[in-house]
Each structure stands twice: as C-alpha cells, then as structure tokens.
Motif scaffolding. Structure first.
Motif, PDB file in Angstrom:
ATOM      1  N   LEU A   1       0.347  -3.963   6.228  1.00 55.41           N
ATOM      2  CA  LEU A   1      -1.060  -3.580   6.148  1.00 55.41           C
ATOM      3  C   LEU A   1      -1.928  -4.823   6.078  1.00 55.41           C
ATOM      4  N   GLU A   2      -3.154  -4.692   6.560  1.00 56.72           N
ATOM      5  CA  GLU A   2      -4.124  -5.769   6.387  1.00 56.72           C
ATOM      6  C   GLU A   2      -4.457  -5.872   4.905  1.00 56.72           C
ATOM      7  N   LEU A   3      -4.540  -7.088   4.392  1.00 52.92           N
ATOM      8  CA  LEU A   3      -4.947  -7.281   3.008  1.00 52.92           C
ATOM      9  C   LEU A   3      -6.451  -7.086   2.878  1.00 52.92           C
ATOM     10  N   PRO A   4      -6.895  -6.413   1.811  1.00 58.08           N
ATOM     11  CA  PRO A   4      -8.337  -6.328   1.584  1.00 58.08           C
ATOM     12  C   PRO A   4      -8.909  -7.729   1.357  1.00 58.08           C
ATOM     13  N   ALA A   5     -10.195  -7.887   1.594  1.00 56.23           N
ATOM     14  CA  ALA A   5     -10.835  -9.195   1.432  1.00 56.23           C
ATOM     15  C   ALA A   5     -10.633  -9.730   0.024  1.00 56.23           C
ATOM     16  N   GLU A   6     -10.683  -8.840  -0.972  1.00 57.66           N
ATOM     17  CA  GLU A   6     -10.543  -9.277  -2.354  1.00 57.66           C
ATOM     18  C   GLU A   6      -9.754  -8.238  -3.137  1.00 57.66           C
ATOM     19  N   LEU A   7      -8.788  -8.694  -3.883  1.00 54.34           N
ATOM     20  CA  LEU A   7      -8.006  -7.816  -4.743  1.00 54.34           C
ATOM     21  C   LEU A   7      -8.306  -8.159  -6.197  1.00 54.34           C
ATOM     22  N   PRO A   8      -8.265  -7.165  -7.100  1.00 55.49           N
ATOM     23  CA  PRO A   8      -8.486  -7.470  -8.513  1.00 55.49           C
ATOM     24  C   PRO A   8      -7.380  -8.367  -9.057  1.00 55.49           C
ATOM     25  N   ALA A   9      -7.717  -9.155 -10.062  1.00 55.14           N
ATOM     26  CA  ALA A   9      -6.737 -10.062 -10.674  1.00 55.14           C
ATOM     27  C   ALA A   9      -5.623  -9.290 -11.377  1.00 55.14           C
ATOM     28  N   GLU A  10      -5.962  -8.128 -11.926  1.00 55.59           N
ATOM     29  CA  GLU A  10      -4.999  -7.277 -12.630  1.00 55.59           C
ATOM     30  C   GLU A  10      -4.979  -5.899 -11.966  1.00 55.59           C
ATOM     31  N   PRO A  11      -3.858  -5.174 -12.050  1.00 52.65           N
ATOM     32  CA  PRO A  11      -3.824  -3.821 -11.494  1.00 52.65           C
ATOM     33  C   PRO A  11      -4.897  -2.943 -12.136  1.00 52.65           C
ATOM     34  N   GLN A  12      -5.501  -2.071 -11.336  1.00 52.66           N
ATOM     35  CA  GLN A  12      -6.538  -1.163 -11.833  1.00 52.66           C
ATOM     36  C   GLN A  12      -5.942  -0.015 -12.643  1.00 52.66           C
ATOM     37  N   VAL A  13      -4.744   0.389 -12.295  1.00 51.94           N
ATOM     38  CA  VAL A  13      -4.072   1.500 -12.964  1.00 51.94           C
ATOM     39  C   VAL A  13      -2.695   1.020 -13.381  1.00 51.94           C
ATOM     40  N   LEU A  14      -2.345   1.261 -14.644  1.00 54.75           N
ATOM     41  CA  LEU A  14      -1.032   0.864 -15.149  1.00 54.75           C
ATOM     42  C   LEU A  14      -0.224   2.111 -15.501  1.00 54.75           C
TER      43      LEU A  14
ATOM     44  N   ASN B   1      -9.758   9.043  -7.802  1.00 55.69           N
ATOM     45  CA  ASN B   1     -11.150   8.684  -8.084  1.00 55.69           C
ATOM     46  C   ASN B   1     -11.449   7.270  -7.596  1.00 55.69           C
ATOM     47  N   ILE B   2     -10.579   6.333  -7.906  1.00 55.65           N
ATOM     48  CA  ILE B   2     -10.756   4.953  -7.445  1.00 55.65           C
ATOM     49  C   ILE B   2     -10.582   4.878  -5.938  1.00 55.65           C
ATOM     50  N   GLY B   3      -9.603   5.608  -5.407  1.00 53.41           N
ATOM     51  CA  GLY B   3      -9.292   5.577  -3.981  1.00 53.41           C
ATOM     52  C   GLY B   3     -10.400   6.098  -3.092  1.00 53.41           C
ATOM     53  N   GLU B   4     -11.281   6.916  -3.637  1.00 58.95           N
ATOM     54  CA  GLU B   4     -12.424   7.399  -2.848  1.00 58.95           C
ATOM     55  C   GLU B   4     -13.344   6.249  -2.463  1.00 58.95           C
ATOM     56  N   ARG B   5     -13.369   5.202  -3.285  1.00 58.46           N
ATOM     57  CA  ARG B   5     -14.299   4.093  -3.080  1.00 58.46           C
ATOM     58  C   ARG B   5     -13.634   2.797  -2.643  1.00 58.46           C
ATOM     59  N   ASN B   6     -12.354   2.646  -2.903  1.00 58.41           N
ATOM     60  CA  ASN B   6     -11.745   1.335  -2.765  1.00 58.41           C
ATOM     61  C   ASN B   6     -10.225   1.455  -2.657  1.00 58.41           C
ATOM     62  N   VAL B   7      -9.587   0.330  -2.468  1.00 58.59           N
ATOM     63  CA  VAL B   7      -8.131   0.235  -2.533  1.00 58.59           C
ATOM     64  C   VAL B   7      -7.717   0.357  -3.994  1.00 58.59           C
ATOM     65  N   VAL B   8      -6.624   1.038  -4.272  1.00 60.18           N
ATOM     66  CA  VAL B   8      -6.129   1.189  -5.634  1.00 60.18           C
ATOM     67  C   VAL B   8      -4.937   0.270  -5.828  1.00 60.18           C
ATOM     68  N   THR B   9      -4.974  -0.529  -6.871  1.00 61.31           N
ATOM     69  CA  THR B   9      -3.811  -1.348  -7.213  1.00 61.31           C
ATOM     70  C   THR B   9      -3.159  -0.743  -8.451  1.00 61.31           C
ATOM     71  N   VAL B  10      -1.832  -0.637  -8.412  1.00 60.67           N
ATOM     72  CA  VAL B  10      -1.071   0.024  -9.471  1.00 60.67           C
ATOM     73  C   VAL B  10      -0.016  -0.936  -9.982  1.00 60.67           C
ATOM     74  N   GLY B  11       0.141  -0.980 -11.284  1.00 66.80           N
ATOM     75  CA  GLY B  11       1.173  -1.810 -11.902  1.00 66.80           C
ATOM     76  C   GLY B  11       2.129  -0.941 -12.701  1.00 66.80           C
ATOM     77  N   ALA B  12       3.396  -1.308 -12.702  1.00 63.78           N
ATOM     78  CA  ALA B  12       4.415  -0.593 -13.467  1.00 63.78           C
ATOM     79  C   ALA B  12       5.572  -1.549 -13.734  1.00 63.78           C
ATOM     80  N   MET B  13       6.178  -1.409 -14.891  1.00 61.00           N
ATOM     81  CA  MET B  13       7.318  -2.255 -15.224  1.00 61.00           C
ATOM     82  C   MET B  13       8.422  -1.378 -15.814  1.00 61.00           C
ATOM     83  N   GLY B  14       9.579  -1.434 -15.208  1.00 62.75           N
ATOM     84  CA  GLY B  14      10.703  -0.621 -15.673  1.00 62.75           C
ATOM     85  C   GLY B  14      10.881   0.610 -14.807  1.00 62.75           C
ATOM     86  N   PRO B  15      12.094   1.142 -14.773  1.00 62.79           N
ATOM     87  CA  PRO B  15      12.406   2.250 -13.859  1.00 62.79           C
ATOM     88  C   PRO B  15      11.605   3.521 -14.123  1.00 62.79           C
ATOM     89  N   ASP B  16      11.391   3.887 -15.385  1.00 63.09           N
ATOM     90  CA  ASP B  16      10.642   5.112 -15.678  1.00 63.09           C
ATOM     91  C   ASP B  16       9.179   4.970 -15.275  1.00 63.09           C
TER      92      ASP B  16
END
Length: 109
Positions: free
Chosen positions: A44-57, A73-88
């Motif tokens: 995918l093309e990278l957005p011009a600017e990504l947030p420093a931290e994930p928007q949703v954890l 809600n975020i996706g209606e306006r912008n790219v959503v970045t998601v963070g997760a750590m661990g299998p669950d």
C-alpha cells in the motif's frame, strides 16, 4: 513487521497492509469443518504522515466490538493505526478489524 524490514529495498516507500477475513476451512481426514482467519497481504502507499503512536491499542481483555466501533469512527476520517502486543491482543486486533470492515462496508465500496 519483520517482513516489511526484509522487503524494504523492494517496497520503495510503500508498506505492507493486512486484510483479515473470516473463512471456513474444510476438515482434514474426515474431521469437522472449522472457522479460521485468512490474511490477505499486499503493498500500500504510505500516508503522508503517520502518528508517532498507534491510535488504537488492543490488549488481551479488549472488547472487540468497542474497539471496532472506535476504529470505524477514526477510519471514516483517516487511516487507523492499531497496536497490539502478545497473541491474545493481536487476535483481538484482527477480529476488531474484521468487524470494522462490516461496520464500514457501505463506505468502503
């Protein structure tokens, strides 16, 4: 992602995107059919600017429906970045992404 770092010289300013979907898999050796997750990976093309931290954890105890609502809600306006750590937490993030696709089905067409 490890694959993204491995492919960096070939991606040329692009990124890997993952599209999860629920899928039914046929049982093997007479076993029962089962539901699983299929991942479509593409560049995918990278957005011009990504947030420093994930928007949703996501965490192991995250409510998938609430997370999907926030992502939609975020996706209606912008790219959503998601963070997760661990299998669950990663499992919850993927499930929330599938639900978000359903919530946003009309606007994604």
């Amino acid at each position: 992602m490890i694959a993204e770092r491995y492919l960096a010289e070939h991606l040329e300013g692009r990124s890997l995107g993952i599209l999860p979907s629920r899928r039914e898999f046929a049982g093997r050796d007479g076993g029962r059919d089962t539901n699983g997750m299929e991942l479509l990976v593409r560049t995918l093309e990278l957005p011009a600017e990504l947030p420093a931290e994930p928007q949703v954890l996501a965490a192991a105890n995250t409510n998938v429906g609430l997370m999907a609502g926030l992502m939609a809600n975020i996706g209606e306006r912008n790219v959503v970045t998601v963070g997760a750590m661990g299998p669950d937490a990663v499992s919850k993030a993927l499930k929330a992404t599938i639900l978000t696709q359903k919530y946003m089905a009309d606007s994604l067409d």
